[in-house]
Write an enzyme that holds these catalytic residues in place. Structure first.
Site, short mmCIF file in Angstrom:
data_model
loop_
_atom_site.label_atom_id
_atom_site.label_comp_id
_atom_site.label_asym_id
_atom_site.label_seq_id
_atom_site.Cartn_x
_atom_site.Cartn_y
_atom_site.Cartn_z
N GLY A 46 4.15 23.40 -11.44
CA GLY A 46 3.97 23.20 -12.88
C GLY A 46 5.06 23.95 -13.62
N GLN A 51 8.57 28.36 -20.85
CA GLN A 51 9.24 29.10 -19.77
C GLN A 51 10.75 28.84 -19.73
OE1 GLN A 51 6.06 27.62 -16.83
NE2 GLN A 51 6.75 29.53 -15.92
N CYS A 91 3.51 32.75 -10.62
CA CYS A 91 4.15 32.22 -11.82
C CYS A 91 5.66 32.30 -11.67
CB CYS A 91 3.70 33.01 -13.04
SG CYS A 91 4.38 32.40 -14.60
N LEU A 92 6.32 31.22 -12.01
CA LEU A 92 7.79 31.21 -11.90
C LEU A 92 8.42 32.22 -12.86
CD1 LEU A 92 8.39 27.36 -11.66
CD2 LEU A 92 8.27 29.03 -9.80
N HIS A 133 -3.20 27.00 -16.50
CA HIS A 133 -2.11 27.99 -16.42
C HIS A 133 -0.96 27.59 -17.36
CE1 HIS A 133 0.58 30.79 -13.98
NE2 HIS A 133 1.47 30.04 -14.58
N GLU A 134 -0.64 26.29 -17.38
CA GLU A 134 0.50 25.83 -18.19
C GLU A 134 0.18 25.83 -19.68
OE1 GLU A 134 2.40 25.57 -14.63
OE2 GLU A 134 3.10 25.85 -16.68
N HIS A 137 0.69 29.14 -21.03
CA HIS A 137 2.10 29.42 -21.32
C HIS A 137 2.47 28.95 -22.73
CE1 HIS A 137 4.04 31.14 -17.81
NE2 HIS A 137 3.56 30.22 -17.01
O1 K2U Z 1 3.82 27.97 -14.62
C1 K2U Z 1 4.36 28.30 -13.59
O2 K2U Z 1 4.93 29.39 -13.47
C2 K2U Z 1 4.25 27.41 -12.40
C3 K2U Z 1 3.21 27.88 -11.46
C4 K2U Z 1 2.00 27.03 -11.73
C5 K2U Z 1 0.74 27.43 -11.02
C6 K2U Z 1 0.35 28.74 -10.94
C7 K2U Z 1 -0.84 29.06 -10.30
C8 K2U Z 1 -1.62 28.09 -9.75
C9 K2U Z 1 -1.23 26.78 -9.85
C10 K2U Z 1 -0.05 26.46 -10.49
C11 K2U Z 1 3.96 27.83 -10.15
O3 K2U Z 1 3.87 26.63 -9.57
S1 K2U Z 1 3.85 29.24 -9.21
C12 K2U Z 1 4.12 28.82 -7.61
C13 K2U Z 1 2.88 28.25 -6.99
C14 K2U Z 1 2.99 27.15 -6.21
C15 K2U Z 1 1.86 26.64 -5.59
C16 K2U Z 1 0.61 27.23 -5.79
C17 K2U Z 1 0.52 28.34 -6.58
C18 K2U Z 1 1.66 28.88 -7.19
ZN ZN Z 2 3.49 30.42 -14.95
#
Ligand code: K2U
Ligand code: ZN
Length: 169
Positions: A46, A51, A91-92, A133-134, A137
């Site tokens: 996501g 971000q 989180c990225l 989560h998004e 943000h």
């Molecule tokens: O928003 C972001 O930073 C992207 C996250 C989204 C996310 C966080 C937690 C749970 C689900 C989605 C990234 O994708 S973080 C990397 C990641 C990849 C797979 C599962 C969990 C986290």
């Molecule tokens: Zn995030």
């Protein structure tokens, strides 16, 4: 297509509240395309426009196994929630840190698609967590905001240490 720079905590721009998109036009479609390229390149599932320092309410996700099912959500809104579940999140914008976060188990949500149509849908599991989560943000909220004071203190110390090492490099 262009890969965008992902902002990292504690960048204050991550705390800005994004504004609703008035019209889904070619500019919005181009931003969404660049966000998808950035998300895939960063191995995320996501990404919110906040971000990448774009304060518009745009989210992209792809929770598919084969990484071939992108969904672009403009002006995403949670309509209803049900149940509670805990899942480990990352989180990225907070690289290298993962922790459990409690969120709604199921959500009913709406968004505008790239054709300008209002879509209503439901989600559970990873997709539900990702959308919550998004949307956080877009409101300037990070998953680390849900941590206990002790865990946040430990995270801040870890980030300060990383920044000191980077400064010495
Ligand atoms: O928003 C972001 O930073 C992207 C996250 C989204 C996310 C966080 C937690 C749970 C689900 C989605 C990234 O994708 S973080 C990397 C990641 C990849 C797979 C599962 C969990 C986290
Ligand atoms: Zn995030």
């Amino acid at each position: 297509m262009a890969k965008l720079e992902v902002l990292h905590f504690p960048d204050p721009r991550l705390r800005k509240k994004a504004v609703p998109v008035e019209t889904v036009d070619s500019n919005i479609r181009s931003v969404a395309e660049d966000m998808l390229e950035t998300m895939y390149d960063e191995s995320g599932i996501g990404l919110a426009a906040t971000q990448v320092n774009i304060q518009k309410r745009i989210v992209v996700i792809d929770v598919s196994e084969d990484r071939d099912a992108p969904v672009i959500l403009v002006n995403p809104t949670i309509i209803a929630v049900e149940g509670v579940e805990q899942m480990q999140e990352g989180c990225l914008s907070v690289p290298g840190y993962y922790d459990d976060v409690e969120r709604a188990e199921r959500i009913k949500y709406s968004y505008v698609d790239l054709e300008g149509q209002v879509i209503e849908a439901e989600a559970d599991g990873l997709k539900s967590v990702c959308i919550q989560h998004e949307i956080d943000h877009l409101d300037g909220k990070l998953f680390i905001d849900y941590l206990s004071p002790l865990k946040r203190q430990r995270l801040m110390k870890k980030i300060e240490k990383q920044e000191k090492l980077l400064a010495q490099a």
